[in-house]
Structure formats: structure tokens, C-alpha cells
Design a protein around this motif. Structure first.
Motif, mmCIF file in Angstrom:
data_model
loop_
_atom_site.group_PDB
_atom_site.id
_atom_site.type_symbol
_atom_site.label_atom_id
_atom_site.label_comp_id
_atom_site.label_asym_id
_atom_site.label_seq_id
_atom_site.Cartn_x
_atom_site.Cartn_y
_atom_site.Cartn_z
ATOM 1 N N PHE A 21 -5.369 -7.204 0.648
ATOM 2 C CA PHE A 21 -5.276 -6.203 -0.573
ATOM 3 C C PHE A 21 -4.440 -5.123 -0.330
ATOM 4 O O PHE A 21 -3.687 -4.697 -1.045
ATOM 5 N N LEU A 24 -0.968 -6.035 -0.039
ATOM 6 C CA LEU A 24 -0.428 -6.188 -1.438
ATOM 7 C C LEU A 24 -0.182 -4.574 -1.976
ATOM 8 O O LEU A 24 0.996 -4.513 -2.663
ATOM 9 N N GLN A 25 -1.019 -3.722 -1.689
ATOM 10 C CA GLN A 25 -0.839 -2.316 -2.376
ATOM 11 C C GLN A 25 0.490 -1.651 -1.663
ATOM 12 O O GLN A 25 1.304 -1.200 -2.392
ATOM 13 N N THR A 28 3.587 -3.465 -2.945
ATOM 14 C CA THR A 28 3.924 -3.142 -4.596
ATOM 15 C C THR A 28 4.364 -1.736 -4.381
ATOM 16 O O THR A 28 5.245 -1.565 -5.202
ATOM 17 N N SER A 82 2.855 -5.717 -9.159
ATOM 18 C CA SER A 82 1.960 -4.796 -9.848
ATOM 19 C C SER A 82 0.956 -5.644 -10.822
ATOM 20 O O SER A 82 -0.303 -5.269 -11.092
ATOM 21 N N LEU A 85 -1.609 -7.005 -8.564
ATOM 22 C CA LEU A 85 -2.598 -5.937 -8.113
ATOM 23 C C LEU A 85 -3.656 -5.573 -9.284
ATOM 24 O O LEU A 85 -4.737 -5.416 -9.407
#
Length: 185
Positions: A21, A24-25, A28, A82, A85
């Protein structure tokens, strides 16, 4: 003792999920920053480019291709990452709404490109032989554009192209700030 390995496995899975996670943040934010940076680069050129004569302006316009075309891949990726997310965020939280707002800003950035910028790109490039990725990309929606109605005023096209990038840079920057705020919570 029989549950201890199961507990360790669950903790390990939770750590991997948390690491994924976080990745991914970061990914992004990175692709949104790249998308925003490309539009910002164009926006920062505005004062100098407005001083150019027609011949000078036309001479430098093709320098952006294929580099900005390749870098532009960050834009659809920013929408994709995004959206993922947003899907993974708990609904109705502040982070969710910040990411949703950033996503809307990125959609508006794309809409600005396709409605205002891309048709002018096609006009600038009508006599330029592009290869590879650029040729494929600029063939999209090539049949409609500002040049369809004869020979439009070049300053109108210049201003449309230049100021569309100012709008895109602002939308990209707002989206980037919203994403950073969401991640910082």
C-alpha cells in the motif's frame, strides 16, 4: 503454541500489505508529479514563447516530440493508480475525499488536454513526419482540430496551446497536493 506460526504468518501478510500500500502511494504520487511537471515545464515557458515571432515559434514547437509524448504516459498511469488508491481507501474518510478530489483534478487535466491541447498539437504536427510512439499517439483524434476550418490565426492556436498547459499545470499541482495530504494523514 500451535497458533503462533499462524499469527506470525498473519503479521507478515499484514506487513506485506502495508508495504504494498505504501509502495502504491509513493508510485501514485510519483507519476502524478511527473504528469504535473511536464505541464508545468510548458507553463513556465509561456512568457518567453509569447515573445517569439511566428517562424521562431513554429521552428521550436516540434522539439517536444517524442520526449513529452513518452513522459506523457504518466498521465493515464496517474489516473489508474489514483483510482486504485481510491478504491483501497476506507470510504467517507478525509483521505478518501482528498484522493477523490485529486482524481477529479487529474480527469480535468486529461479533459483539458484532449479538448484544448491535442487538436492544436495535431495542427502543429500536420507537416511533421513522426515515428514510433509519437506517430501512433498523435494519430488519435487527428481528423478533428482547429485547422479543419482553413488556416486559423497562429496566435489563437499558440495561446490556446500555451494557456491550456497553464490550466493543466494548475490541475496537476492541485491533484499532487491533495494526494500528498491524503498520504500524510
Amino acid at each position: 503454541m500451535g497458533t503462533e506460526p499462524g499469527l506470525k504468518r498473519s503479521a507478515s501478510e499484514a506487513e506485506r500489505g502495508s508495504t504494498m500500500f505504501l509502495a502504491l502511494q509513493v508510485l501514485t504520487i510519483t507519476v502524478v508529479a511527473i504528469a504535473m511537471a511536464l505541464a508545468l515545464a510548458h507553463a513556465l515557458e509561456l512568457p518567453g514563447k509569447l515573445r517569439l515571432a511566428k517562424e521562431q515559434y513554429f521552428a521550436i514547437q516540434p522539439i517536444y516530440y517524442p520526449g513529452f509524448t513518452i513522459g506523457g504516459a504518466a498521465e493515464p498511469l496517474s489516473l489508474l493508480f489514483s483510482a486504485i488508491l481510491l478504491f483501497l481507501m476506507p470510504p467517507a474518510t478525509l483521505a478518501f475525499w482528498l484522493i477523490a478530489s485529486a482524481f477529479i483534478g487529474l480527469l480535468a487535466m486529461q479533459a483539458t488536454y484532449w479538448i484544448l491541447t491535442h487538436p492544436v498539437n495535431n495542427f502543429w504536427l500536420k507537416d511533421v513526419e513522426l515515428k514510433g510512439v509519437s506517430a501512433g499517439f498523435f494519430s488519435l483524434a487527428a481528423s478533428r482540430g482547429p485547422g479543419d476550418s482553413g488556416d486559423p490565426d497562429w496566435t489563437y492556436l499558440r495561446d490556446r496551446w500555451e494557456f491550456s498547459h497553464v490550466a493543466r499545470a494548475a490541475l496537476g499541482l492541485i491533484s499532487l497536493i491533495l494526494l500528498v495530504m491524503a498520504v500524510a494523514l
